[in-house]
Design a protein around this motif. Structure first.
Motif, short mmCIF file in Angstrom:
data_model
loop_
_atom_site.label_atom_id
_atom_site.label_comp_id
_atom_site.label_asym_id
_atom_site.label_seq_id
_atom_site.Cartn_x
_atom_site.Cartn_y
_atom_site.Cartn_z
N PHE A 94 0.83 -1.19 0.00
CA PHE A 94 0.00 0.00 0.00
C PHE A 94 0.87 1.25 0.00
CE2 PHE A 94 -4.34 1.23 1.98
CZ PHE A 94 -4.91 1.19 0.73
N LEU A 95 1.91 1.21 0.85
CA LEU A 95 2.82 2.34 0.99
C LEU A 95 3.55 2.63 -0.30
CD1 LEU A 95 4.35 1.58 4.48
CD2 LEU A 95 3.32 3.74 3.83
N PRO A 103 0.36 7.02 -6.50
CA PRO A 103 -0.93 7.53 -6.94
C PRO A 103 -1.05 7.48 -8.47
CG PRO A 103 0.46 9.28 -6.04
CD PRO A 103 1.12 7.98 -5.71
N ALA A 104 -2.20 6.96 -8.90
CA ALA A 104 -2.40 6.83 -10.34
C ALA A 104 -3.04 8.09 -10.90
CB ALA A 104 -3.27 5.62 -10.63
N ILE A 105 -2.42 9.22 -10.60
CA ILE A 105 -2.96 10.50 -11.10
C ILE A 105 -2.43 10.75 -12.51
CG2 ILE A 105 -3.60 11.82 -9.08
CD1 ILE A 105 -0.61 12.71 -8.96
N ASN A 159 -10.53 16.96 -14.43
CA ASN A 159 -10.64 15.53 -14.12
C ASN A 159 -11.32 14.86 -15.32
OD1 ASN A 159 -10.60 13.04 -12.78
ND2 ASN A 159 -11.15 13.98 -10.82
N ALA A 198 -16.15 13.42 -5.63
CA ALA A 198 -14.95 12.61 -5.87
C ALA A 198 -14.20 13.09 -7.10
CB ALA A 198 -15.32 11.13 -6.01
N PRO A 246 -9.99 16.14 -5.85
CA PRO A 246 -8.56 16.14 -6.20
C PRO A 246 -8.07 17.46 -6.80
CG PRO A 246 -9.64 14.16 -7.01
CD PRO A 246 -10.72 15.09 -6.57
N ARG A 298 -5.34 20.12 -5.49
CA ARG A 298 -3.89 20.19 -5.80
C ARG A 298 -3.56 21.36 -6.72
NH1 ARG A 298 -4.29 14.07 -5.62
NH2 ARG A 298 -5.07 14.18 -7.74
#
Lengths: 172, 329
Positions: free
Chosen positions: A18-19, A23-25, A37, A147, A151, A154
């Motif tokens: 997980f760590l 991020p799949a940005i 988005n 959702a 984001p 940012r």
């Protein structure tokens, strides 16, 4: 219980994975690079908002709330209200796959002449929730749109210090 | 010597708590005046049983209070747990600094008066000498990565590391032959990952804790079965029904360190004083009637705590209610 070392090791591994998961940005927004988005699939959420007509009504009340709230008032109590509402309707409509084309600038450019902090960002979300509640948008549909919007902090937030509102003339 | 130290400690803790309560009420009066606080509803979690922001049983990676990355927030809380044969009261405060660091202090008082009466009647001697076991928990948590609420387009959770230093006041009793704990104080270390899946209305948390604590530390630290740190997994899931209402469930592994020395000393090795520790779980509902108040009610199952069947204390599975109120700013 007897300590299950296997389970604990698995958990440790899962946490580590997980760590390390990045991020799949940074998806390429094929439809509209300024939208902030990717649009949703299907139109169920758009319909839950009452279509474009519903969005117009929601944005009218949203703006009233933004001007009434001392945390957001300095950003919206100006002569850009009609423009901002129209832009928001187009942006939300396109994000919800409602067949619109948001013609505005990207989130960075459109917030470039001000400084937004987390308090301001969250205050705006809260006022948006009030407006959606007022127009009976179901909670789960609200969250599907939020959702898509959350984001954008940012690009929109540019300070962790004091907020600096834009300098526009007051509304007529 | 220990008594004086304990008294000084209790005094310090109480005055700290009093100042925190004063600060929090002063600030929340100010917040009331402005009628706003700057984090979204319920996103700070509630106060878990050891005082950290989280679910009921488990710390989450969120930082307590309604402060943002630009503000100091905090909360005070009171939690009441009543199982079939025991009762636990917890109160304390949490301070959140810039959505980065969380500091918490909690006082726990565990009532085992019912067991004491049974044992005293059965043995004809009062080997407990008290109805309450109390401990102080000082917690520190640091958010190290991620943004649980706003990063809705990634799988990256918010991650925090934390510790809970626990100091049990009942040294004589928990280290006696009845319980056989190896120490009256200990430090839990944990890492938590929390993710809000906003489009699904779902909040998930996983915490991995290294601990030696028996029954959260209320029965001391380490015992005749184990006296080393062991990893324990804690899981929470919450479903948001409305922005002010959530339901969920939690599971918390607990170590099983204790074997009463009295069993060998007095009962020829028979497991007369059964201190076997089980995992805990709960099912909860959390409600935020206003921005500053959250209320949690839960069904909680703590498993076996202490059973002495020979004197009629067949206490087995301890299940009951968990009620908690928190005022945040």
């Amino acid at each position: 219980m007897n300590i299950n070392i296997k389970a604990a090791t698995a958990a440790l591994l899962a946490t580590a994975t997980f760590l390390m998961a990045q991020p799949a940005i940074a998806e390429v927004y094929a439809q509209n690079p300024n939208l902030g988005n990717t649009p949703m699939e299907g139109t169920a959420t758009f319909e839950a908002f009452g279509g474009k007509e519903g969005l117009v009504k929601i944005m009218d009340d949203f703006m009233i709330g933004l001007v009434a709230d001392p945390r957001t008032k300095p950003f919206f109590d100006n002569n850009k209200q009609t423009f901002i509402k129209a832009m928001l309707v187009e942006q939300m409509c396109e994000l919800m796959n409602g067949g619109c084309k948001y013609p505005g600038r990207d989130m960075k450019a459109s917030h470039a002449n001000m400084k937004v902090n987390r308090e301001g960002f969250n205050a705006l979300v809260e006022q948006f929730q009030f407006a959606m509640d007022k127009h009976n948008v179901p909670f789960s549909a609200q969250n599907k749109l939020l959702a898509k919007l959350a984001p954008m902090y940012r690009e929109i937030e540019t300070t962790t210090g004091d907020a600096v509102p834009p300098v526009f003339p007051k509304a007529e | 010597m220990k008594t004086i130290q304990k008294q000084a400690q209790a005094l310090l803790c109480n005055s700290l708590l009093a100042s925190a309560v004063a600060v929090i009420f002063a600030t929340s009066a100010l917040a009331d005046e402005l009628n706003y606080s700057n984090k979204l509803l319920l996103t700070g979690g509630v106060s878990q049983v050891e005082g950290a922001a989280g679910g009921g049983l488990t710390p989450w990676a969120v930082i307590g209070g309604y402060g943002t990355n630009n503000e100091v927030g905090g909360s005070v809380h009171y939690t009441y747990v009543k199982t079939g044969d025991y009762k636990l009261d917890t109160y304390g405060f949490t301070i959140g600094l810039f959505d980065r660091v969380e500091f918490s202090v909690a006082e726990q008082s565990f009532d085992l008066g019912k067991l004491r009466n049974k044992v005293t009647a059965g043995l004809g001697a009062d080997v407990f000498g008290r109805n309450q076991l109390t401990q102080t928990i000082v917690g520190l948590k640091v958010r190290v990565a991620g943004e649980a609420i706003l990063d809705a387009d990634t799988w990256m959770p918010q991650i925090a590391v934390g510790l809970q230093y626990k100091d049990n006041d009942e040294t004589d009793f928990i280290k006696s032959a009845v319980i056989g704990a190896k120490s009256d104080h200990g430090t839990d270390v944990y890492v938590s990952a929390t993710k809000l899946l906003l489009a699904q209305n779902l909040l998930l948390n996983g915490t991995l804790r290294l601990t030696k604590a028996n029954q959260f530390g209320l029965l001391g630290f380490g015992g005749d079965k184990h006296d080393s740190y062991q990893p324990m997994l804690e899981l929470s899931a919450a479903y948001l029904l409305r922005k002010d209402l959530a339901i969920g469930a939690e599971y918390r592994m607990k170590p099983d360190n204790l074997r009463s020395p009295a069993n060998d000393l007095l009962f020829g090795g028979a497991n007369v004083v059964d201190l076997k520790e089980d995992d805990a779980f709960d099912v909860f509902i959390a409600y935020a009637p206003t921005k500053n108040i959250s209320l949690t009610a839960a069904y909680v199952n703590l498993g076996n705590i202490a059973t002495v069947k020979a004197v009629g204390a067949d206490y087995g599975n301890q299940e009951g209610v968990y009620l908690s109120a928190q005022i945040g700013f």
